[in-house]
Write a protein that holds these residues in place. Structure first.
Motif, PDB file in Angstrom:
ATOM      1  N   VAL A 221       0.681  -1.439  -0.031  1.00  7.62           N
ATOM      2  CA  VAL A 221      -0.169   0.075   0.430  1.00  7.62           C
ATOM      3  C   VAL A 221       0.979   0.982   0.259  1.00  7.62           C
ATOM      4  O   VAL A 221       0.547   2.155  -1.330  1.00  7.62           O
ATOM      5  N   VAL A 222       1.616   1.378   0.587  1.00  9.47           N
ATOM      6  CA  VAL A 222       3.052   2.379   1.177  1.00  9.47           C
ATOM      7  C   VAL A 222       3.380   2.635  -0.543  1.00  9.47           C
ATOM      8  O   VAL A 222       3.382   3.548  -1.089  1.00  9.47           O
ATOM      9  N   LEU A 223       3.763   1.981  -0.979  1.00 10.66           N
ATOM     10  CA  LEU A 223       4.680   1.987  -2.853  1.00 10.66           C
ATOM     11  C   LEU A 223       3.540   1.857  -3.518  1.00 10.66           C
ATOM     12  O   LEU A 223       4.564   2.975  -4.142  1.00 10.66           O
ATOM     13  N   THR A 224       1.776   1.899  -3.201  1.00  6.20           N
ATOM     14  CA  THR A 224       1.604   2.203  -4.218  1.00  6.20           C
ATOM     15  C   THR A 224       0.979   3.772  -4.784  1.00  6.20           C
ATOM     16  O   THR A 224       1.169   4.786  -5.489  1.00  6.20           O
ATOM     17  N   VAL A 225       0.628   4.125  -3.081  1.00 11.68           N
ATOM     18  CA  VAL A 225       0.365   5.447  -2.823  1.00 11.68           C
ATOM     19  C   VAL A 225       1.444   6.038  -3.185  1.00 11.68           C
ATOM     20  O   VAL A 225       0.981   7.489  -3.710  1.00 11.68           O
ATOM     21  N   SER A 226       2.731   5.802  -3.069  1.00  5.67           N
ATOM     22  CA  SER A 226       3.926   6.245  -2.943  1.00  5.67           C
ATOM     23  C   SER A 226       3.937   6.558  -4.476  1.00  5.67           C
ATOM     24  O   SER A 226       3.948   7.918  -5.323  1.00  5.67           O
ATOM     25  N   ALA A 227       3.838   5.610  -5.643  1.00  8.36           N
ATOM     26  CA  ALA A 227       4.227   5.944  -6.913  1.00  8.36           C
ATOM     27  C   ALA A 227       2.508   7.070  -7.122  1.00  8.36           C
ATOM     28  O   ALA A 227       3.296   7.910  -8.238  1.00  8.36           O
ATOM     29  N   ILE A 228       1.711   6.838  -6.323  1.00  9.46           N
ATOM     30  CA  ILE A 228       0.961   7.539  -6.904  1.00  9.46           C
ATOM     31  C   ILE A 228       0.880   9.453  -6.858  1.00  9.46           C
ATOM     32  O   ILE A 228       0.925  10.001  -8.140  1.00  9.46           O
ATOM     33  N   ALA A 229       1.142   9.407  -5.704  1.00  4.62           N
ATOM     34  CA  ALA A 229       2.030  10.597  -5.180  1.00  4.62           C
ATOM     35  C   ALA A 229       2.808  11.334  -6.263  1.00  4.62           C
ATOM     36  O   ALA A 229       2.755  12.312  -6.594  1.00  4.62           O
ATOM     37  N   GLY A 230       4.022  10.740  -6.710  1.00  3.66           N
ATOM     38  CA  GLY A 230       5.182  10.809  -7.656  1.00  3.66           C
ATOM     39  C   GLY A 230       4.573  11.262  -8.484  1.00  3.66           C
ATOM     40  O   GLY A 230       4.751  11.944  -9.352  1.00  3.66           O
TER      41      GLY A 230
END
Length: 129
Positions: free
Chosen positions: A64-73
């Protein structure tokens, strides 16, 4: 790992040899059920692994952290790009209609000069009159 890669390349070679034959069409219909069976077997293997099942919440949280970070980036990059490139530049052909004078394509520099000189002559004649 080498066995899996070797089997894949062997399958590619057999597929090339069987291309266009009726047996290849029959085998192609078996691919989806075979993949479903492999996924089912993988699920049984994962479900039976106690270490993996114990760490599943931790792994899910990392996912979840990786997914949210990718979307935010991605959103941050889009906002930066939109800030610097608000409107695409319009081609010259769309902003001013070309006065080709019977020519095709863009007007040459000499025709631009002659238009400018004609305009200055016309303004001088109007001021003298």
């Amino acid at each position: 790992m080498f066995i899996a890669m070797g089997l894949m390349f062997l399958g590619i070679a057999v597929g090339l040899l069987l291309r266009g034959r009726p047996l290849a069409a029959k085998l192609a219909r078996c691919v989806t059920p075979a993949i479903m069976l492999l996924l089912f077997a993988l699920g049984i293997s994962v479900g039976g692994n106690t270490t993996l099942m114990a760490n599943l919440p931790k792994l899910g949280g990392a996912a979840v952290v990786l997914t949210v970070s990718a979307i935010a980036g991605s959103i941050a990059c889009v906002l930066c790009i939109r800030r610097f490139f608000r409107q695409p530049p319009e081609p010259d052909a769309l902003t001013t209609p070309p006065d080709t004078g019977g020519q095709t394509g863009a007007p040459s520099s000499s025709s631009r000069v002659s238009r400018a000189s004609r305009a200055s002559h016309a303004s001088q004649e109007d001021s003298q009159a």
